[in-house]
Motif scaffolding. Structure first.
Motif, mmCIF file in Angstrom:
data_model
loop_
_atom_site.group_PDB
_atom_site.id
_atom_site.type_symbol
_atom_site.label_atom_id
_atom_site.label_comp_id
_atom_site.label_asym_id
_atom_site.label_seq_id
_atom_site.Cartn_x
_atom_site.Cartn_y
_atom_site.Cartn_z
ATOM 1 N N LYS A 82 0.812 -1.209 0.000
ATOM 2 C CA LYS A 82 0.000 0.000 0.000
ATOM 3 C C LYS A 82 0.853 1.269 0.000
ATOM 4 N N VAL A 83 2.032 1.160 -0.628
ATOM 5 C CA VAL A 83 2.879 2.336 -0.792
ATOM 6 C C VAL A 83 2.305 3.239 -1.875
ATOM 7 N N ILE A 84 1.823 2.624 -2.969
ATOM 8 C CA ILE A 84 1.179 3.359 -4.046
ATOM 9 C C ILE A 84 -0.092 2.624 -4.446
ATOM 10 N N GLU A 85 -0.997 3.332 -5.084
ATOM 11 C CA GLU A 85 -2.250 2.736 -5.516
ATOM 12 C C GLU A 85 -2.015 1.784 -6.688
ATOM 13 N N GLN A 86 -2.922 0.837 -6.842
ATOM 14 C CA GLN A 86 -2.763 -0.148 -7.895
ATOM 15 C C GLN A 86 -2.842 0.481 -9.281
ATOM 16 N N SER A 87 -3.781 1.410 -9.465
ATOM 17 C CA SER A 87 -3.910 2.056 -10.779
ATOM 18 C C SER A 87 -2.667 2.850 -11.136
ATOM 19 N N LEU A 88 -2.090 3.555 -10.141
ATOM 20 C CA LEU A 88 -0.861 4.309 -10.379
ATOM 21 C C LEU A 88 0.301 3.360 -10.633
ATOM 22 N N SER A 89 0.327 2.263 -9.898
ATOM 23 C CA SER A 89 1.397 1.283 -10.062
ATOM 24 C C SER A 89 1.425 0.720 -11.479
ATOM 25 N N ARG A 90 0.267 0.307 -11.985
ATOM 26 C CA ARG A 90 0.206 -0.276 -13.314
ATOM 27 C C ARG A 90 0.552 0.759 -14.392
ATOM 28 N N LYS A 91 0.129 1.992 -14.178
ATOM 29 C CA LYS A 91 0.438 3.033 -15.156
ATOM 30 C C LYS A 91 1.944 3.320 -15.177
ATOM 31 N N LEU A 92 2.582 3.347 -14.017
ATOM 32 C CA LEU A 92 4.023 3.559 -13.960
ATOM 33 C C LEU A 92 4.783 2.399 -14.595
ATOM 34 N N VAL A 93 4.280 1.192 -14.410
ATOM 35 C CA VAL A 93 4.912 0.025 -15.038
ATOM 36 C C VAL A 93 4.850 0.148 -16.553
ATOM 37 N N HIS A 94 3.703 0.561 -17.066
ATOM 38 C CA HIS A 94 3.553 0.687 -18.515
ATOM 39 C C HIS A 94 4.422 1.806 -19.079
ATOM 40 N N ILE A 95 4.552 2.890 -18.346
ATOM 41 C CA ILE A 95 5.403 3.991 -18.805
ATOM 42 C C ILE A 95 6.863 3.562 -18.817
ATOM 43 N N LEU A 96 7.329 3.039 -17.690
ATOM 44 C CA LEU A 96 8.743 2.698 -17.548
ATOM 45 C C LEU A 96 9.139 1.503 -18.398
ATOM 46 N N SER A 97 8.298 0.474 -18.435
ATOM 47 C CA SER A 97 8.658 -0.729 -19.187
ATOM 48 C C SER A 97 8.768 -0.433 -20.675
ATOM 49 N N GLY A 98 7.862 0.382 -21.202
ATOM 50 C CA GLY A 98 7.923 0.716 -22.618
ATOM 51 C C GLY A 98 9.143 1.548 -22.964
ATOM 52 N N LEU A 99 9.414 2.581 -22.154
ATOM 53 C CA LEU A 99 10.550 3.457 -22.441
ATOM 54 C C LEU A 99 11.880 2.741 -22.219
ATOM 55 N N LEU A 100 11.979 1.953 -21.144
ATOM 56 C CA LEU A 100 13.215 1.214 -20.892
ATOM 57 C C LEU A 100 13.444 0.130 -21.939
ATOM 58 N N PHE A 101 12.365 -0.478 -22.414
ATOM 59 C CA PHE A 101 12.490 -1.454 -23.487
ATOM 60 C C PHE A 101 13.054 -0.799 -24.752
ATOM 61 N N MET A 102 12.576 0.386 -25.056
ATOM 62 C CA MET A 102 13.073 1.099 -26.230
ATOM 63 C C MET A 102 14.549 1.476 -26.046
ATOM 64 N N VAL A 103 14.929 1.902 -24.853
ATOM 65 C CA VAL A 103 16.328 2.229 -24.578
ATOM 66 C C VAL A 103 17.210 0.987 -24.741
ATOM 67 N N SER A 104 16.675 -0.180 -24.392
ATOM 68 C CA SER A 104 17.461 -1.413 -24.450
ATOM 69 C C SER A 104 17.755 -1.876 -25.868
ATOM 70 N N TRP A 105 17.121 -1.305 -26.861
ATOM 71 C CA TRP A 105 17.392 -1.699 -28.245
ATOM 72 C C TRP A 105 18.871 -1.541 -28.587
ATOM 73 N N SER A 106 19.541 -0.634 -27.932
ATOM 74 C CA SER A 106 20.945 -0.358 -28.272
ATOM 75 C C SER A 106 21.880 -1.483 -27.852
ATOM 76 N N ILE A 107 21.462 -2.373 -26.952
ATOM 77 C CA ILE A 107 22.362 -3.440 -26.507
ATOM 78 C C ILE A 107 22.264 -4.673 -27.398
ATOM 79 N N PHE A 108 21.345 -4.662 -28.360
ATOM 80 C CA PHE A 108 21.261 -5.765 -29.305
ATOM 81 C C PHE A 108 22.278 -5.545 -30.415
ATOM 82 N N SER A 109 22.605 -6.612 -31.118
ATOM 83 C CA SER A 109 23.642 -6.553 -32.142
ATOM 84 C C SER A 109 23.152 -5.807 -33.380
#
Length: 266
Positions: A82-109
């Motif tokens: 109960k540190v953060i609300e579930q709706s906020l948690s899921r929205k932050l996951v979607h924001i961060l996971s998408g952007l970090l996934f895009m940043v990770s493209w550079s580590i592929f060959s």
């Protein structure tokens, strides 16, 4: 006269040794062995590069998948505590996971198969999201990876608008969206303004990131004007009262793709 004969003999013997050595180098160790199969032949070197690229891409896909899973697990624990609300948690996951996934493209060959290995990350997440949430979000990640990849500004801008712009707009709109839009009472001025601002800033930041890595070169004055226009169109599309018909995770990136295609080309 004898020294002339000796000199000719020495020269003949040297030529014989040179030609014998040259013919030995050209002779295959096995008559049934192809020249291309020899390890020193240039045509055999791409096999080594492909092997290294496959190992790099497989390792990168595994690391990024594990990171995405760890990110979701971390926010799930924060929600349970109960540190953060579930709706906020899921929205932050979607924001961060998408952007970090895009940043990770550079580590592929740099191989042509790299994008397919990277696509395994949203595919694995897709299997998890089937039971938990927005499948369209994962599918857009997959399309941008498979079709556009890191060499095209179109995919970069589309994901930036969906993950950064639309994601942050939802958070800001829920917190400070008391003043609603006149044509859509489900959307607010605060959300739409943040959609435009953060969509623009994150898109420019991601474009600069991939440009600095050498994947494409841009005229930045011209690019900022085009990205501002794309952000405006994406913001208008996001504000329309069509959520029950078309999900924002589809309408926003698709509108961004069309506008980016018209601006940058494929």
């Amino acid at each position: 006269m004898s020294w002339v004969v000796s000199t000719q003999t020495a020269i003949s013997f040297s030529i014989y040794r040179y030609t014998s050595r040259f013919s030995t180098l050209r002779r295959l160790p096995n008559p049934n062995l192809s020249l291309n199969a020899l390890p020193w032949h240039p045509r055999s070197r791409p096999l080594t590069f492909r092997t290294a690229a496959l190992l790099q891409d497989a390792g990168a896909a595994a690391v990024v998948t594990a990171g995405a899973y760890g990110l979701g697990l971390t926010f799930d624990n924060l929600t349970q505590r109960k540190v953060i609300e579930q709706s906020l948690s899921r929205k932050l996951v979607h924001i961060l996971s998408g952007l970090l996934f895009m940043v990770s493209w550079s580590i592929f060959s740099t191989s042509t198969e790299a994008r397919y290995f990277a696509s395994l990350v949203p595919v694995v997440n897709c299997l998890r999201e089937l039971l938990r949430g927005p499948l369209y979000y994962v599918l857009i990640l997959l399309v941008c990876t498979m079709v556009f990849w890191r060499e095209s500004p179109i995919g970069v801008i589309s994901l930036s608008m969906m993950c950064g712009g639309d994601g942050i707009a939802d958070i800001i709109g829920r917190r400070f969206g008391s003043l609603k839009l006149p044509y859509n009472q489900q959307k607010s001025w605060a959300g739409s303004i943040s959609m435009f601002v953060f969509g623009f800033l994150i898109s420019i930041g991601m474009l600069h990131y991939f440009s600095a890595l050498g994947y494409f070169q841009l005229d930045w004055i011209w690019t900022m004007e085009k990205v501002a226009l794309i952000s405006l169109v994406a913001t208008v599309v996001e504000s329309l009262p069509a959520t029950k018909v078309v999900d924002d995770n589809i309408s926003v990136p698709l509108a961004s793709m069309v506008m980016a295609f018209l601006s940058f080309g494929f």
